[in-house]
Write a protein that holds these residues in place. Structure first.
Motif, PDB file in Angstrom:
ATOM      1  N   SER A   1       0.834  -1.207   0.000  1.00 14.78           N
ATOM      2  CA  SER A   1       0.000   0.000   0.000  1.00 14.78           C
ATOM      3  C   SER A   1       0.868   1.257   0.000  1.00 14.78           C
ATOM      4  O   SER A   1       0.519   2.266  -0.629  1.00 14.78           O
ATOM      5  N   GLN A   2       2.009   1.225   0.683  1.00 13.12           N
ATOM      6  CA  GLN A   2       2.935   2.363   0.660  1.00 13.12           C
ATOM      7  C   GLN A   2       3.449   2.618  -0.751  1.00 13.12           C
ATOM      8  O   GLN A   2       3.608   3.768  -1.170  1.00 13.12           O
ATOM      9  N   ALA A   3       3.713   1.546  -1.486  1.00 20.22           N
ATOM     10  CA  ALA A   3       4.321   1.661  -2.812  1.00 20.22           C
ATOM     11  C   ALA A   3       3.330   2.117  -3.882  1.00 20.22           C
ATOM     12  O   ALA A   3       3.747   2.475  -4.989  1.00 20.22           O
ATOM     13  N   ALA A   4       2.039   2.143  -3.565  1.00 23.45           N
ATOM     14  CA  ALA A   4       1.018   2.415  -4.579  1.00 23.45           C
ATOM     15  C   ALA A   4       1.203   3.760  -5.267  1.00 23.45           C
ATOM     16  O   ALA A   4       0.960   3.884  -6.477  1.00 23.45           O
ATOM     17  N   THR A   5       1.630   4.775  -4.524  1.00 23.85           N
ATOM     18  CA  THR A   5       1.823   6.105  -5.122  1.00 23.85           C
ATOM     19  C   THR A   5       3.250   6.610  -4.948  1.00 23.85           C
ATOM     20  O   THR A   5       3.537   7.768  -5.260  1.00 23.85           O
ATOM     21  N   GLU A   6       4.156   5.761  -4.465  1.00 26.71           N
ATOM     22  CA  GLU A   6       5.535   6.190  -4.227  1.00 26.71           C
ATOM     23  C   GLU A   6       6.291   6.462  -5.524  1.00 26.71           C
ATOM     24  O   GLU A   6       7.230   7.256  -5.548  1.00 26.71           O
ATOM     25  N   LEU A   7       5.904   5.764  -6.604  1.00 26.19           N
ATOM     26  CA  LEU A   7       6.623   5.863  -7.877  1.00 26.19           C
ATOM     27  C   LEU A   7       8.110   5.592  -7.671  1.00 26.19           C
ATOM     28  O   LEU A   7       8.973   6.271  -8.236  1.00 26.19           O
ATOM     29  N   ASN A   8       8.383   4.594  -6.858  1.00 24.49           N
ATOM     30  CA  ASN A   8       9.751   4.205  -6.535  1.00 24.49           C
ATOM     31  C   ASN A   8      10.236   3.195  -7.563  1.00 24.49           C
ATOM     32  O   ASN A   8       9.699   2.086  -7.645  1.00 24.49           O
ATOM     33  N   PRO A   9      11.246   3.538  -8.372  1.00 18.82           N
ATOM     34  CA  PRO A   9      11.692   2.598  -9.408  1.00 18.82           C
ATOM     35  C   PRO A   9      12.182   1.266  -8.857  1.00 18.82           C
ATOM     36  O   PRO A   9      12.098   0.241  -9.530  1.00 18.82           O
ATOM     37  N   PHE A  10      12.684   1.241  -7.625  1.00 14.11           N
ATOM     38  CA  PHE A  10      13.101  -0.028  -7.034  1.00 14.11           C
ATOM     39  C   PHE A  10      11.929  -0.989  -6.931  1.00 14.11           C
ATOM     40  O   PHE A  10      12.099  -2.207  -6.999  1.00 14.11           O
TER      41      PHE A  10
ATOM     42  N   LEU B   1       0.472   2.914  -9.131  1.00 11.20           N
ATOM     43  CA  LEU B   1       1.142   3.601 -10.234  1.00 11.20           C
ATOM     44  C   LEU B   1       2.459   2.928 -10.588  1.00 11.20           C
ATOM     45  O   LEU B   1       3.308   2.701  -9.720  1.00 11.20           O
ATOM     46  N   ILE B   2       2.635   2.636 -11.882  1.00 11.94           N
ATOM     47  CA  ILE B   2       3.827   1.943 -12.358  1.00 11.94           C
ATOM     48  C   ILE B   2       4.367   2.682 -13.578  1.00 11.94           C
ATOM     49  O   ILE B   2       3.799   2.615 -14.670  1.00 11.94           O
ATOM     50  N   GLY B   3       5.462   3.397 -13.391  1.00  8.33           N
ATOM     51  CA  GLY B   3       6.069   4.116 -14.508  1.00  8.33           C
ATOM     52  C   GLY B   3       6.631   5.447 -14.077  1.00  8.33           C
ATOM     53  O   GLY B   3       6.284   5.993 -13.034  1.00  8.33           O
TER      54      GLY B   3
ATOM     55  N   PHE C   1       8.896  -0.875  -8.947  1.00  8.77           N
ATOM     56  CA  PHE C   1       8.313  -1.358 -10.203  1.00  8.77           C
ATOM     57  C   PHE C   1       9.355  -1.880 -11.191  1.00  8.77           C
ATOM     58  O   PHE C   1       8.998  -2.402 -12.239  1.00  8.77           O
ATOM     59  N   GLN C   2      10.654  -1.777 -10.849  1.00 10.64           N
ATOM     60  CA  GLN C   2      11.662  -2.474 -11.642  1.00 10.64           C
ATOM     61  C   GLN C   2      11.965  -3.839 -11.033  1.00 10.64           C
ATOM     62  O   GLN C   2      12.732  -4.614 -11.602  1.00 10.64           O
ATOM     63  N   GLY C   3      11.370  -4.106  -9.897  1.00  8.43           N
ATOM     64  CA  GLY C   3      11.544  -5.392  -9.242  1.00  8.43           C
ATOM     65  C   GLY C   3      10.390  -6.328  -9.536  1.00  8.43           C
ATOM     66  O   GLY C   3       9.649  -6.155 -10.503  1.00  8.43           O
ATOM     67  N   LYS C   4      10.206  -7.292  -8.664  1.00  2.00           N
ATOM     68  CA  LYS C   4       9.224  -8.338  -8.910  1.00  2.00           C
ATOM     69  C   LYS C   4       8.277  -8.557  -7.741  1.00  2.00           C
ATOM     70  O   LYS C   4       7.074  -8.693  -7.922  1.00  2.00           O
ATOM     71  N   TYR C   5       8.808  -8.591  -6.524  1.00  2.41           N
ATOM     72  CA  TYR C   5       8.029  -9.011  -5.364  1.00  2.41           C
ATOM     73  C   TYR C   5       6.795  -8.129  -5.147  1.00  2.41           C
ATOM     74  O   TYR C   5       5.684  -8.630  -4.991  1.00  2.41           O
ATOM     75  N   VAL C   6       6.987  -6.810  -5.126  1.00  2.23           N
ATOM     76  CA  VAL C   6       5.878  -5.900  -4.843  1.00  2.23           C
ATOM     77  C   VAL C   6       4.772  -6.046  -5.875  1.00  2.23           C
ATOM     78  O   VAL C   6       3.590  -6.110  -5.538  1.00  2.23           O
TER      79      VAL C   6
END
Length: 397
Positions: free
Chosen positions: A37-46, A95-97, A48-53
């Protein structure tokens, strides 16, 4: 002296070895439950360039994946992340990108998650400026390329072989891929009939597999650590309003922040380019988004989503018509893109919200190319209808 010199190196090596040998399931147990849920709007490349999340996100009905590029960072009260949170539509946009995340990068990302994409509704925001004649250049591709996704793709035997070959031929055009000799050999073996290339691939495969596992573990550690938390201000000003009320509100907000110019560009952005505006007049004469290798890359996205059984809604964003007229970018060069991309999507049986008729709609765009206040309102409505299985014509609302 020797002892004092080598002790830190030996300690560092032992620590690194210990981190590598820790079982993945132990790391996963330590990852906070709210990390997704934290990562949903973080736009953190770590993330969405990963796999687990993304694996976890796609496995949950709570999230609506929204793929795109730099426009996703234009967070305001009309942005889907805010609108769907305060109006409780039952989904949370994830968000992914970021800037430069174009078709090939999304293709590699999707290839990681083909099983989770089956029957999954997703939203994919398209930007006309992706469709330069040469497609994504190195400066946009390299920062967004994920080695983990690249290696997983090399070992992925579930993707249609012809599709995989087409993708590899494009990927090998980029220095970010060729800079990795093991990955390059694996890719070349998939498209070559040369016995020597296949022999080289057989030799490096065990080492590549080991490196892939290291990248998987690295992704888990990044997920465990998290990224810099960005506080997102939640606005309830768009709650319980009709679409007409939201449009009128977006007009007022857009006008408030775009007073300095005739292009309805936000003042903060226009101030950055104001000194160059006179020299930009007619600087894009003869340009077109209608001819680009990006269409081939985008076809890979369509083909993979179709093979995966995903249910995408594509958002076709226009450009700022007044600005594009000023810089001399021909109308036919824009129309060619709108028509071609819409046909390409619909030929695969997918839905598209075509907003190309809004080029001259004030405040639909926030600057020259990024969707803005009113544009997000139309996007929110298109997504709402999509989630409710409406078959309305999105562009004519």
């Amino acid at each position: 002296m020797k002892k004092s010199l080598f002790t830190p190196l030996i300690f560092a090596f032992i620590l690194l070895l210990a981190l590598v040998l820790v079982p993945n399931k132990w790391i996963i147990k330590l990852i906070p439950h709210n990390r997704i849920s934290q990562a949903a709007t973080e736009l953190n490349p770590f993330m969405f360039q990963g796999k687990y999340v993304q694996d976890k996100m796609l496995s949950s009905d709570k999230y609506l994946p929204v793929y795109g590029s730099s426009e996703l960072a234009r967070l305001d009260q009309f942005h889907p992340s805010n609108y769907f949170q305060v109006n409780k539509e039952g989904v949370t946009p994830f968000l992914i990108g970021r800037g430069g995340t174009e078709s090939l990068i999304h293709f590699l990302n999707f290839s990681e998650h083909t099983e989770q994409l089956k029957n999954k509704k997703i939203v994919f925001v398209l930007s006309p400026q992706w469709f330069q004649p040469g497609g994504a250049d190195e400066s946009h591709f390299a920062p967004n390329f994920s080695s983990l996704q690249g290696y997983d793709f090399a070992f992925n035997d579930k993707i249609d072989p012809n599709m995989k070959k087409r993708a590899i031929k494009r990927l090998l055009k980029y220095n970010a891929v060729n800079a990795d000799p093991m990955l390059t050999i694996l890719y070349k073996a998939d498209i070559s009939k040369d016995p020597l290339v296949h022999s080289e691939a057989a030799l490096v495969r065990p080492f590549a597999k080991a490196y892939q596992q290291v990248l998987i573990k690295k992704d888990l550690y990044y997920t465990l650590a998290g990224g810099p938390h960005r506080h997102r201000t939640i606005s309830h000003s768009v709650k319980n309003k009709s679409w007409n009320q939201l449009e009128q509100y977006a007009d007022r907000v857009g006008k408030k922040y775009s007073r300095s110019n005739q292009f309805a560009i936000t003042d903060s952005q226009y101030n950055k380019i104001e000194a160059r505006v006179p020299e930009l007049k007619n600087s894009k004469a003869g340009a077109s988004y209608g001819r680009s290798v990006e269409y081939q890359d985008f076809q890979l996205v369509l083909d993979l989503l179709k093979q995966s059984g995903a249910k995408p809604l594509f958002i076709s964003v226009p450009v700022n018509g007044n600005w594009y007229d000023y810089v001399g970018f021909p109308k036919e060069g824009r129309t060619a893109y709108y028509t071609r991309i819409k046909n390409q999507i619909e030929q695969e049986g997918f839905q598209v919200a075509d907003f190309s008729d809004h080029e001259y709609d004030p405040y639909f765009m926030k600057d020259t190319i990024h969707i803005g206040w009113k544009g997000w309102v139309y996007t929110d409505r298109a997504i709402t209808d999509f989630l409710n299985d409406s078959n309305k014509t999105f562009a004519n609302k």
